[in-house]
Motif scaffolding. Structure first.
Motif, short mmCIF file in Angstrom:
data_model
loop_
_atom_site.label_atom_id
_atom_site.label_comp_id
_atom_site.label_asym_id
_atom_site.label_seq_id
_atom_site.Cartn_x
_atom_site.Cartn_y
_atom_site.Cartn_z
N THR A 1 -43.58 -15.73 -7.57
CA THR A 1 -42.63 -14.94 -6.87
C THR A 1 -42.70 -13.26 -7.47
O THR A 1 -44.18 -13.25 -7.87
CB THR A 1 -41.04 -15.44 -8.00
N THR A 2 -41.86 -12.71 -7.05
CA THR A 2 -41.87 -11.17 -7.10
C THR A 2 -42.64 -10.24 -9.49
O THR A 2 -43.62 -9.67 -9.00
CB THR A 2 -40.69 -9.89 -6.57
N ASN A 43 -43.45 -12.52 2.27
CA ASN A 43 -42.83 -11.33 2.64
C ASN A 43 -42.91 -11.06 0.71
O ASN A 43 -42.79 -9.70 0.45
CB ASN A 43 -41.69 -10.59 2.97
N GLN A 44 -43.47 -11.78 -0.08
CA GLN A 44 -43.19 -11.94 -1.28
C GLN A 44 -44.03 -10.93 -2.48
O GLN A 44 -43.40 -10.55 -2.79
CB GLN A 44 -43.52 -13.03 -2.42
N ILE A 45 -45.18 -10.75 -1.62
CA ILE A 45 -46.00 -8.95 -2.27
C ILE A 45 -46.63 -8.75 -0.68
O ILE A 45 -47.00 -9.60 0.33
CB ILE A 45 -47.34 -9.85 -2.87
N SER A 46 -46.72 -6.99 -0.95
CA SER A 46 -47.74 -6.71 -0.11
C SER A 46 -49.10 -7.16 0.53
O SER A 46 -50.24 -7.52 -0.40
CB SER A 46 -47.49 -4.77 -0.60
N GLY A 47 -49.25 -7.19 2.04
CA GLY A 47 -50.47 -7.48 2.23
C GLY A 47 -51.65 -6.56 1.33
O GLY A 47 -52.85 -7.48 0.92
N ILE A 48 -51.62 -4.92 1.47
CA ILE A 48 -52.93 -4.75 0.65
C ILE A 48 -52.68 -5.82 -1.05
O ILE A 48 -53.41 -5.58 -1.28
CB ILE A 48 -52.48 -3.14 0.36
N LEU A 64 -57.97 -20.70 -2.20
CA LEU A 64 -57.22 -19.65 -2.23
C LEU A 64 -56.11 -20.27 -0.68
O LEU A 64 -56.76 -19.82 0.58
CB LEU A 64 -57.87 -17.90 -2.63
N TYR A 65 -55.01 -20.48 -1.06
CA TYR A 65 -54.52 -20.35 -0.25
C TYR A 65 -53.41 -19.52 -0.04
O TYR A 65 -52.06 -19.41 -0.80
CB TYR A 65 -53.37 -21.77 -0.20
N CYS A 66 -53.22 -18.58 0.98
CA CYS A 66 -52.33 -17.35 1.02
C CYS A 66 -50.88 -17.67 1.69
O CYS A 66 -50.53 -17.55 1.81
CB CYS A 66 -52.44 -16.19 0.89
N SER A 67 -51.16 -18.92 2.64
CA SER A 67 -50.07 -18.86 4.03
C SER A 67 -48.53 -18.69 3.80
O SER A 67 -47.71 -18.16 4.82
CB SER A 67 -50.97 -19.91 4.61
N SER A 123 -51.37 -17.94 9.68
CA SER A 123 -49.57 -16.96 9.91
C SER A 123 -49.33 -16.13 8.41
O SER A 123 -47.87 -15.72 8.67
CB SER A 123 -48.46 -18.48 9.24
N LEU A 124 -50.00 -15.17 7.96
CA LEU A 124 -49.93 -14.31 7.32
C LEU A 124 -49.38 -13.04 7.64
O LEU A 124 -50.15 -12.17 8.43
CB LEU A 124 -50.01 -14.68 5.98
N THR A 125 -48.29 -12.48 8.32
CA THR A 125 -47.87 -11.51 9.32
C THR A 125 -48.34 -9.95 8.34
O THR A 125 -48.12 -8.70 8.71
CB THR A 125 -46.21 -11.46 9.63
N THR A 126 -48.54 -10.40 6.91
CA THR A 126 -48.62 -9.07 6.49
C THR A 126 -49.87 -8.52 6.38
O THR A 126 -50.23 -7.20 5.71
CB THR A 126 -48.24 -8.90 4.92
N ILE A 127 -50.84 -9.12 6.86
CA ILE A 127 -52.15 -8.82 6.95
C ILE A 127 -52.80 -8.10 8.48
O ILE A 127 -52.46 -9.05 10.00
CB ILE A 127 -53.27 -10.09 7.17
#
Length: 297
Positions: free
Chosen positions: A20-21, A49-54, A42-45, A79-83
């Motif tokens: 979580t944030t 948008n809980q955390i910025s990609g950077i 590491l599974y980030c999928s 499927s991580l759209t922030t990448i």
């Protein structure tokens, strides 16, 4: 659970989807909880948008940099759209400093991943002098093109890989030119034992691509496991792959005396009419234990 250890405490699998944030800054601390870890997944999928990609990539990078015994690394960002390119750059800065033998990266359905991303990854992977196993999943990354395969060629030309998996399915901008670059790189992989290439639904792949791949196979006598997928969706069949392409792939296969496992998928390639050249090539493979052929039309 956020993370799960195996019984030997040397392998660690972390699902970041439950973060979580409020605890997002603890990613690197979770990774560094056991500095003796050798295998890390590491599974980030499911992060969304809980955390910025950077921030995510920086946290992961700082975490893995502290693992001095790390030998095997898997990062799944499907499927991580922030990448996008900036996020990839933040990660590669740390990957290139590792001493790992195995690297698995999954950026499937990451629509922000582009040719620049692959170029940055390629530069970083080239620094991994101990690397033997490489798996790259860029399926459904609609921005990448032949330039990405030119970057991968540079990796292969300086590598000592034994296992390579490359997934490019549903990448519409990959063409024969990209397959040419890939084939040129594969010709330098003289220690390769396992090769898996997926061009499924790459609508601009033609006989020429099969020719380039077939020629490269002649330079890899060590191959034991080979999987090739040039299939198409039944609604959009590939009419650009014909008996000529199958003939050229078959000629390459006929030189693989150590081949034990072989899979070829040419489903919905409507202009394949004669598979006799392939069956003749396989007859001489005395080590072959497992065979899978999909040629439905």
């Amino acid at each position: 659970p956020i993370y799960k250890k195996t019984n030997d405490h040397k392998s660690l699998a972390i699902d970041l989807g439950n973060l979580t944030t409020s605890n997002k800054t603890s990613i690197q601390d979770i990774i560094k909880e056991d500095l003796n870890v050798t295998d890390l997944s590491l599974y980030c999928s499911s992060l969304g948008n809980q955390i910025s990609g950077i921030e995510l990539m920086k946290e992961i990078g700082l975490g893995i940099s502290a693992l001095q015994y790390l030998n095997k690394l898997e990062i799944n960002c499907e499927s991580l759209t922030t990448i996008s390119d900036d996020e990839i750059q933040a990660l590669t800065h740390h990957i290139e400093k590792l001493f790992i033998e195995s690297l698995t990266l999954n950026f499937s359905w990451c629509e922000g991943v582009s040719d620049k991303s692959i170029y940055l990854l390629g530069k970083s992977i080239k620094q991994l002098l101990c690397l033997e196993y490489l798996s790259l999943d860029f399926s459904n990354c609609i921005q990448i093109s032949d330039s990405s395969l030119e970057s991968i060629k540079a990796v292969l030309q300086s590598s000592k890989l034994k296992h390579l998996r490359l997934d490019l399915q549903n990448c519409p901008n990959v063409t024969d030119s990209g397959a040419y670059h890939l084939g040129a790189g594969l010709k330098c992989c003289h220690t390769l034992k396992q090769l898996m290439l997926d061009f499924q639904n790459c609508k601009n792949i033609t006989d020429n691509s099969l020719t380039f791949i077939g020629e490269s196979l002649k330079k890899i006598p060590t191959l034991q496991n080979l999987s090739l997928d040039f299939s198409s969706n039944i609604l959009f069949p590939n009419k650009n792959i014909t008996d000529r392409g199958l003939n050229d792939i078959s000629q390459g296969i006929s030189t693989l005396d150590s081949l034990q496992y072989f899979s070829l998928n040419l489903d919905n390639c409507y202009n394949i009419t004669d598979i006799s050249i392939l069956t003749d090539a396989l007859k001489g493979r005395n080590c072959l234990k497992n065979l899978s052929l999909n040629l439905n039309r």
